[in-house]
Design an enzyme around this catalytic site. Structure first.
Site, mmCIF file in Angstrom:
data_model
loop_
_atom_site.group_PDB
_atom_site.id
_atom_site.type_symbol
_atom_site.label_atom_id
_atom_site.label_comp_id
_atom_site.label_asym_id
_atom_site.label_seq_id
_atom_site.Cartn_x
_atom_site.Cartn_y
_atom_site.Cartn_z
ATOM 1 N N LYS A 37 42.337 36.507 44.942
ATOM 2 C CA LYS A 37 41.368 36.681 43.856
ATOM 3 C C LYS A 37 41.296 38.157 43.494
ATOM 4 O O LYS A 37 40.846 38.989 44.289
ATOM 5 C CB LYS A 37 39.980 36.169 44.255
ATOM 6 C CG LYS A 37 38.984 36.211 43.094
ATOM 7 C CD LYS A 37 37.654 35.602 43.460
ATOM 8 C CE LYS A 37 36.770 36.537 44.233
ATOM 9 N NZ LYS A 37 36.272 37.680 43.401
ATOM 10 N N ASP A 64 39.422 36.974 38.383
ATOM 11 C CA ASP A 64 37.979 36.736 38.333
ATOM 12 C C ASP A 64 37.303 37.825 37.510
ATOM 13 O O ASP A 64 36.704 38.752 38.044
ATOM 14 C CB ASP A 64 37.431 36.704 39.761
ATOM 15 C CG ASP A 64 35.965 36.305 39.810
ATOM 16 O OD1 ASP A 64 35.489 35.655 38.858
ATOM 17 O OD2 ASP A 64 35.304 36.643 40.815
ATOM 18 N N LYS A 66 35.141 36.982 34.811
ATOM 19 C CA LYS A 66 33.871 36.461 34.308
ATOM 20 C C LYS A 66 33.616 36.924 32.869
ATOM 21 O O LYS A 66 32.589 37.528 32.543
ATOM 22 C CB LYS A 66 32.714 36.852 35.219
ATOM 23 C CG LYS A 66 32.829 36.278 36.636
ATOM 24 C CD LYS A 66 31.616 36.621 37.469
ATOM 25 C CE LYS A 66 31.713 36.033 38.866
ATOM 26 N NZ LYS A 66 32.722 36.703 39.707
ATOM 27 N N ASP A 69 31.513 37.396 26.135
ATOM 28 C CA ASP A 69 31.443 38.242 24.939
ATOM 29 C C ASP A 69 31.516 37.311 23.731
ATOM 30 O O ASP A 69 31.479 36.087 23.869
ATOM 31 C CB ASP A 69 32.599 39.258 24.954
ATOM 32 C CG ASP A 69 32.228 40.568 24.256
ATOM 33 O OD1 ASP A 69 31.659 40.502 23.142
ATOM 34 O OD2 ASP A 69 32.509 41.635 24.814
ATOM 35 N N ILE A 70 31.640 37.871 22.555
ATOM 36 C CA ILE A 70 31.773 37.030 21.373
ATOM 37 C C ILE A 70 33.098 36.267 21.451
ATOM 38 O O ILE A 70 34.050 36.709 22.112
ATOM 39 C CB ILE A 70 31.683 37.857 20.075
ATOM 40 C CG1 ILE A 70 32.840 38.863 19.985
ATOM 41 C CG2 ILE A 70 30.328 38.557 19.986
ATOM 42 C CD1 ILE A 70 32.912 39.568 18.646
ATOM 43 N N THR A 128 26.309 32.718 42.847
ATOM 44 C CA THR A 128 25.829 32.328 44.182
ATOM 45 C C THR A 128 24.908 33.369 44.800
ATOM 46 O O THR A 128 24.251 33.100 45.804
ATOM 47 C CB THR A 128 27.014 32.070 45.123
ATOM 48 O OG1 THR A 128 27.884 33.211 45.115
ATOM 49 C CG2 THR A 128 27.793 30.838 44.706
ATOM 50 N N GLN A 198 24.745 36.940 49.467
ATOM 51 C CA GLN A 198 24.798 35.550 49.024
ATOM 52 C C GLN A 198 23.483 34.846 49.333
ATOM 53 O O GLN A 198 23.004 34.879 50.475
ATOM 54 C CB GLN A 198 25.955 34.804 49.716
ATOM 55 C CG GLN A 198 27.327 35.380 49.434
ATOM 56 C CD GLN A 198 27.765 35.140 47.996
ATOM 57 O OE1 GLN A 198 27.154 34.386 47.255
ATOM 58 N NE2 GLN A 198 28.841 35.790 47.604
ATOM 59 N N ARG A 219 34.560 38.603 52.685
ATOM 60 C CA ARG A 219 34.110 39.393 53.828
ATOM 61 C C ARG A 219 34.287 38.714 55.182
ATOM 62 O O ARG A 219 34.598 39.398 56.160
ATOM 63 C CB ARG A 219 32.657 39.834 53.608
ATOM 64 C CG ARG A 219 32.551 41.016 52.650
ATOM 65 C CD ARG A 219 31.141 41.265 52.162
ATOM 66 N NE ARG A 219 30.737 40.287 51.161
ATOM 67 C CZ ARG A 219 29.605 40.348 50.478
ATOM 68 N NH1 ARG A 219 28.753 41.331 50.699
ATOM 69 N NH2 ARG A 219 29.326 39.442 49.571
#
Length: 241
Positions: A37, A64, A66, A69-70, A128, A198, A219
């Site tokens: 990732k 990743d 995320k 936006d428009i 999360t 988390q 982690r």
């Protein structure tokens, strides 16, 4: 002993580390972890070079970013991601149906232009790290699980194939949405591991039994005294579950 290999395509290493360190770690745990990732920190610092570096090690790439936006901006960014040959790309479901449709369209066009299989778009529902209080503070009604399910339904209407949710939502997503969506669950913590930031974490076995297709682990592997042993133990838990 259960063979860990069946779990490999169900595990992603969250490589939220300096690039050289992340590459060394992935090379070590690759027998047990199929995806790397590449998140915001790596991509902001290194851009597509970070993707290419993990691809050279044989990793499938979970990009990743995320995106939120428009629609036009997201479509352009998703097209660039598709052109890189990544397997998974995240967008925020809260961006709305037109934005989500634009992400799907852009990713497919970018991949096709370079001869790649199109990446699966994963819509992030509720992070999360967010507690019930956090969800209320940003104006979402109901418990985190209820807010996540509303966003998941919106994403499915937009043609998105996958969803990112906490392990606690995976079971209700399966019950309400069936087998169609690909479910990705971050917030994975083996029994006894520190939760960190988390708020809605669960064990690998919990996530698998709840219906998750892909578990993201960071982690608990890269802070372990023996990262390979930690990755192997998680893979065995996934296989057994």
């Amino acid at each position: 002993m259960t063979d860990a290999s069946p779990a490999r395509e169900r595990l992603a290493l969250a490589a939220d580390l300096p690039l050289d360190e992340g590459l060394r770690l992935y090379a070590q745990v690759a027998p047990h972890v199929g995806y790397a990732k590449v998140g915001l920190s790596l991509f902001v610092e290194h851009g597509p070079a970070a993707v290419a570096a993990f691809q050279k090690l044989g990793a499938r790439i979970f990009l990743d970013l995320k995106l939120h936006d428009i629609p036009n901006t997201v479509e352009l960014a998703a097209a660039r991601a598709g052109a890189l040959g990544v397997s998974l790309l995240t967008v925020h479901a809260a961006g709305g149906e037109p934005m989500l449709r634009a992400a799907v369209k852009g990713a497919r066009a970018g991949a096709q232009a370079q001869g790649h299989a199109p990446p699966r778009i994963l819509a992030v529902t509720v992070l999360t790290s967010m507690s019930a209080e956090d969800v209320a503070d940003v104006g979402l009604s109901g418990a985190p699980e209820q807010a996540a399910l509303r966003l998941a339904r919106l994403a499915m209407r937009a043609g998105v194939e996958g969803l990112v949710c906490s392990p606690r939502e995976a079971e209700s997503f399966r019950r309400e949405l069936g087998t169609a969506p690909f479910l990705c669950t971050p917030g994975i913590r083996p029994a006894g591991a520190a939760l960190g930031d988390q708020s809605r974490a669960e064990t690998p076995a919990f996530a698998v039994r709840a219906g998750a297709d892909l578990l993201v682990v960071g982690r608990p592997i890269h802070t372990a005294a023996q990262p390979v042993d930690a990755a192997r133990a998680i893979a065995l838990e996934v296989s057994s579950a």
